[in-house]
Write a protein that holds these residues in place. Structure first.
Motif, PDB file in Angstrom:
ATOM      1  N   ILE A 123     -48.004  41.661  -0.056  1.00 52.69           N
ATOM      2  CA  ILE A 123     -48.782  41.922  -2.322  1.00 52.69           C
ATOM      3  C   ILE A 123     -50.084  41.928  -2.105  1.00 52.69           C
ATOM      4  N   ASP A 124     -50.871  41.693  -0.944  1.00 47.38           N
ATOM      5  CA  ASP A 124     -52.542  42.047  -0.965  1.00 47.38           C
ATOM      6  C   ASP A 124     -52.536  43.119  -0.802  1.00 47.38           C
ATOM      7  N   ASP A 125     -51.577  44.484  -0.249  1.00 49.89           N
ATOM      8  CA  ASP A 125     -51.909  45.808  -0.236  1.00 49.89           C
ATOM      9  C   ASP A 125     -51.613  46.525  -1.946  1.00 49.89           C
ATOM     10  N   LEU A 126     -50.590  45.739  -2.562  1.00 47.99           N
ATOM     11  CA  LEU A 126     -50.190  46.401  -3.599  1.00 47.99           C
ATOM     12  C   LEU A 126     -51.833  45.786  -5.344  1.00 47.99           C
ATOM     13  N   LEU A 127     -51.903  44.411  -4.935  1.00 47.36           N
ATOM     14  CA  LEU A 127     -53.038  44.214  -5.293  1.00 47.36           C
ATOM     15  C   LEU A 127     -54.711  44.518  -4.553  1.00 47.36           C
ATOM     16  N   GLU A 128     -54.385  45.301  -3.675  1.00 49.61           N
ATOM     17  CA  GLU A 128     -55.166  45.924  -3.985  1.00 49.61           C
ATOM     18  C   GLU A 128     -55.824  47.702  -4.122  1.00 49.61           C
ATOM     19  N   GLY A 129     -55.047  48.371  -4.065  1.00 52.56           N
ATOM     20  CA  GLY A 129     -54.813  49.500  -3.545  1.00 52.56           C
ATOM     21  C   GLY A 129     -53.694  50.613  -5.167  1.00 52.56           C
ATOM     22  N   GLY A 130     -54.192  51.449  -5.895  1.00 54.93           N
ATOM     23  CA  GLY A 130     -53.220  51.334  -7.016  1.00 54.93           C
ATOM     24  C   GLY A 130     -53.860  50.480  -8.870  1.00 54.93           C
ATOM     25  N   PRO A 131     -52.548  50.693  -9.312  1.00 54.44           N
ATOM     26  CA  PRO A 131     -52.596  50.407 -10.948  1.00 54.44           C
ATOM     27  C   PRO A 131     -53.004  48.320 -10.434  1.00 54.44           C
ATOM     28  N   ALA A 132     -53.974  48.203 -11.087  1.00 51.36           N
ATOM     29  CA  ALA A 132     -54.035  46.621 -11.244  1.00 51.36           C
ATOM     30  C   ALA A 132     -52.532  45.918 -11.684  1.00 51.36           C
ATOM     31  N   VAL A 133     -52.548  44.786 -11.152  1.00 49.71           N
ATOM     32  CA  VAL A 133     -51.901  43.939 -11.218  1.00 49.71           C
ATOM     33  C   VAL A 133     -52.192  42.989 -11.857  1.00 49.71           C
ATOM     34  N   ALA A 134     -51.231  42.744 -13.131  1.00 46.71           N
ATOM     35  CA  ALA A 134     -52.495  41.557 -14.368  1.00 46.71           C
ATOM     36  C   ALA A 134     -51.601  39.719 -13.102  1.00 46.71           C
ATOM     37  N   ARG A 135     -50.468  39.901 -12.830  1.00 43.40           N
ATOM     38  CA  ARG A 135     -49.837  39.017 -12.613  1.00 43.40           C
ATOM     39  C   ARG A 135     -48.797  38.664 -11.385  1.00 43.40           C
ATOM     40  N   TYR A 136     -48.089  38.344 -11.171  1.00 44.54           N
ATOM     41  CA  TYR A 136     -47.039  37.808 -10.252  1.00 44.54           C
ATOM     42  C   TYR A 136     -46.565  36.586  -9.722  1.00 44.54           C
ATOM     43  N   TYR A 137     -45.593  36.753  -9.517  1.00 45.28           N
ATOM     44  CA  TYR A 137     -44.545  35.017  -9.435  1.00 45.28           C
ATOM     45  C   TYR A 137     -43.608  35.991  -8.020  1.00 45.28           C
ATOM     46  N   THR A 138     -43.654  34.872  -7.160  1.00 48.62           N
ATOM     47  CA  THR A 138     -42.707  34.819  -5.932  1.00 48.62           C
ATOM     48  C   THR A 138     -41.950  34.159  -5.911  1.00 48.62           C
ATOM     49  N   TYR A 139     -40.569  34.735  -5.492  1.00 49.15           N
ATOM     50  CA  TYR A 139     -39.828  33.709  -5.635  1.00 49.15           C
ATOM     51  C   TYR A 139     -38.817  33.401  -4.238  1.00 49.15           C
ATOM     52  N   ILE A 140     -38.815  32.522  -3.176  1.00 46.14           N
ATOM     53  CA  ILE A 140     -38.385  32.796  -2.104  1.00 46.14           C
ATOM     54  C   ILE A 140     -37.064  32.045  -1.921  1.00 46.14           C
ATOM     55  N   VAL A 141     -35.989  33.301  -1.495  1.00 45.70           N
ATOM     56  CA  VAL A 141     -34.872  33.034  -1.270  1.00 45.70           C
ATOM     57  C   VAL A 141     -34.656  32.131  -0.726  1.00 45.70           C
ATOM     58  N   THR A 142     -33.869  30.452  -0.464  1.00 44.72           N
ATOM     59  CA  THR A 142     -33.755  29.986   0.857  1.00 44.72           C
ATOM     60  C   THR A 142     -31.980  29.369   1.008  1.00 44.72           C
ATOM     61  N   LYS A 143     -31.541  30.219   0.074  1.00 38.63           N
ATOM     62  CA  LYS A 143     -30.363  30.362   1.020  1.00 38.63           C
ATOM     63  C   LYS A 143     -28.746  31.138   0.244  1.00 38.63           C
TER      64      LYS A 143
END
Length: 180
Positions: A123-143
Motif C-alpha cells: 500500500i505504501d508503494d501504491l501511495l508513493e508512486g504513480g497516480p495519486a490515490v484519493a482514498r482506500y479502504y482495507t478489508y482483511i479476510v478473517t474466514k
C-alpha cells in the motif's frame, strides 16, 4: 459467436468443478466418445470460452498468508491516470485480481500476501508512486465462507436448476439455444 449445445455446456460445467480430469473421464461424464469430446474441448478453447486451467491451492496448508480486499479511488479520473494505475498494479504479484468499478470507488483489489506488514509495504508503494490515490479502504479476510470458483452456468444461460450435475438431460437437444 460460437453456439453451445447441452454437451458443450456439460463440458464447461464439469471442467469448472474438476479441471484435472482425463480426456477419457471427461468424455465418460458427458456421455460422449473421447474423440468428439476432445474436438468440442479444443473448439471451446480456441473460441476463448475456456481461458485456461489451474489448481486451487489450499494456502493455509502451504504457508502463512493474509487475504485482503481493498476499495480504492484515484485522485484524478482522467484516462491516463487509470491506465498508469492499471499498468502499475499488473506488475504486482500479490495483487491477484483487480476490477474497475462503477459507483463510489474506482477499483476493487484482491490481495494475497504473507502478512500485514508486507500488505502495508504494498500500500505504501501504491501511495508513493504513480497516480495519486484519493482514498482506500482495507478489508482483511478473517474466514473463507464460500470459495466455489465455478460460475453459475445454469443461472447465466437460463437453464433449469436440475441441470446442475453437468450431465445432458435425457438426450434433449438444445443445440440452438445457447449462443456464446
Amino acid at each position: 459467436m460460437i453456439r453451445l449445445d447441452d454437451r458443450d455446456i456439460a463440458i464447461l460445467k464439469v471442467l469448472a468443478r474438476e479441471g484435472r480430469l482425463s480426456k477419457a473421464e471427461l468424455a465418460r461424464r458427458i456421455a460422449l466418445s473421447p474423440t468428439p469430446c476432445w474436438e468440442r474441448l479444443k473448439r471451446l478453447e480456441k473460441a476463448g470460452i475456456i481461458e485456461g486451467y489451474g489448481a486451487r491451492i489450499a494456502l493455509k496448508k502451504l504457508a502463512p498468508h493474509v487475504t485482503v480486499f481493498v476499495t480504492l479511488e484515484l485522485a484524478s479520473h482522467g484516462g491516463p491516470a487509470f491506465q498508469a494505475f492499471e499498468q502499475r498494479i499488473a506488475r504486482r504479484e500479490e495483487i491477484r485480481n483487480c476490477w474497475a468499478l462503477g459507483g463510489g470507488f474506482d477499483y476493487l483489489l484482491h490481495i494475497v500476501t504473507s502478512d500485514i506488514d508486507s500488505y502495508q509495504r504494498l500500500i505504501d508503494d501504491l501511495l508513493e508512486g504513480g497516480p495519486a490515490v484519493a482514498r482506500y479502504y482495507t478489508y482483511i479476510v478473517t474466514k473463507a465462507v464460500k470459495t466455489d470458483g465455478a460460475p453459475p452456468l445454469d443461472l447465466l444461460l437460463g437453464l433449469p436448476a436440475d441441470t446442475a450435475s453437468g450431465d445432458p438431460q435425457d438426450g434433449e437437444d438444445r443445440s440452438d439455444a445457447f449462443p456464446a
